[in-house]
Scaffold this motif. Structure first.
Motif, mmCIF file in Angstrom:
data_model
loop_
_atom_site.group_PDB
_atom_site.id
_atom_site.type_symbol
_atom_site.label_atom_id
_atom_site.label_comp_id
_atom_site.label_asym_id
_atom_site.label_seq_id
_atom_site.Cartn_x
_atom_site.Cartn_y
_atom_site.Cartn_z
ATOM 1 N N CYS A 30 0.823 -1.220 0.000
ATOM 2 C CA CYS A 30 0.000 0.000 0.000
ATOM 3 C C CYS A 30 0.851 1.261 0.000
ATOM 4 C CB CYS A 30 -0.914 0.001 1.224
ATOM 5 S SG CYS A 30 -2.013 -1.418 1.287
ATOM 6 N N LEU A 37 -1.966 1.764 8.405
ATOM 7 C CA LEU A 37 -3.052 0.924 7.887
ATOM 8 C C LEU A 37 -4.128 0.666 8.937
ATOM 9 C CD1 LEU A 37 -1.262 -1.794 5.713
ATOM 10 C CD2 LEU A 37 -2.513 0.228 4.962
ATOM 11 N N ARG A 40 -8.059 1.166 8.564
ATOM 12 C CA ARG A 40 -8.447 1.233 7.153
ATOM 13 C C ARG A 40 -9.221 -0.020 6.767
ATOM 14 N NH1 ARG A 40 -4.756 4.170 3.886
ATOM 15 N NH2 ARG A 40 -6.271 3.788 2.225
ATOM 16 N N ASP A 41 -10.167 0.104 5.849
ATOM 17 C CA ASP A 41 -10.955 -1.017 5.359
ATOM 18 C C ASP A 41 -10.126 -1.785 4.333
ATOM 19 O OD1 ASP A 41 -12.738 -2.758 4.061
ATOM 20 O OD2 ASP A 41 -14.406 -1.353 4.204
ATOM 21 N N GLU A 44 -11.157 -1.556 0.791
ATOM 22 C CA GLU A 44 -10.926 -0.286 0.095
ATOM 23 C C GLU A 44 -9.479 -0.216 -0.373
ATOM 24 O OE1 GLU A 44 -12.153 2.994 2.517
ATOM 25 O OE2 GLU A 44 -14.248 2.361 2.494
ATOM 26 N N LEU A 45 -8.586 -0.842 0.376
ATOM 27 C CA LEU A 45 -7.184 -0.899 -0.019
ATOM 28 C C LEU A 45 -6.998 -1.838 -1.205
ATOM 29 C CD1 LEU A 45 -5.691 -1.241 3.563
ATOM 30 C CD2 LEU A 45 -5.589 0.798 2.109
#
Length: 198
Positions: A30, A37, A40-41, A44-45
């Motif tokens: 990422c 991170l 974070r979903d 979505e990544l």
């Protein structure tokens, strides 16, 4: 400490997919650090190729099924290239009654060039064989359809399997869709409408 040394991209997420902890390999995919991170979903990544895969997994988790789940995903690598792979999620918890966390592992399969974002190049005959395979034809039927021998069809399938590191024909077809070689949402299966050298 051991978690950080694993070379495979790995994260632990809550049941909704929010990252709780990630190893450096996952963060590198990422272009960030593990701490950034957190929260974070994961979907979505790493965007799912098919929404229906995610819906089936969500329903299974609501029913407390404890199977291993795989989702074909794509994401943009730090250098700008479009990458493709599979996320594998294993529900884990101390007891059956506990709401499970998800141990998520990423397997990188391929990437497209950052400039132009064109599908991975394969020979037109290989794309045709993949389309026939996706429609359920046998090797002998594919040979007749393409005016090749059975050995000729097998040669192309072995070559593609080796190039894409596919373990079997099902995985080969799945990768053809994930890499944009076969057009999504079309029946019968059809190669994408680009042409070019291998």
């Amino acid at each position: 400490m051991l978690f950080d040394r694993v070379s495979v991209p790995v994260a632990v997420c809550d049941v909704y997919g929010a990252v709780q902890v990630a190893n450096p390999a996952m963060a590198a995919e990422c272009g960030t650090t593990p701490g950034r991170l957190r929260g974070r979903d994961v979907l979505e990544l790493f965007r799912p190729q098919e929404a229906t895969q995610v819906e089936r997994i969500a329903e299974a988790l609501r029913l407390r099924h404890r199977s291993r789940y795989q989702v074909s995903v794509r994401w943009q690598a730090p250098g700008g290239a479009q990458r493709y792979g599979e996320l594998t999620a294993d529900p884990v918890s101390d007891t059956v009654e506990d709401t499970p966390a998800l141990l998520v592992m990423l397997r990188v399969l391929a990437e497209r060039e950052a400039h132009g974002q064109r599908p991975l190049r394969v020979a037109p005959i290989e794309a045709r064989i993949l389309a026939l395979l996706a429609s359920g034809t046998t090797t002998a039927q594919a040979a007749r359809e393409t005016d090749l021998t059975v050995d000729g069809v097998n040669y192309h399938l072995r070559r593609l399997s080796s190039r894409w590191n596919a373990a079997n024909r099902t995985e080969l077809v799945a990768r053809a869709y994930a890499l944009g070689v076969l057009a999504p949402g079309v029946w019968p299966p059809t190669p994408t409408s680009w042409d070019g050298p291998e």
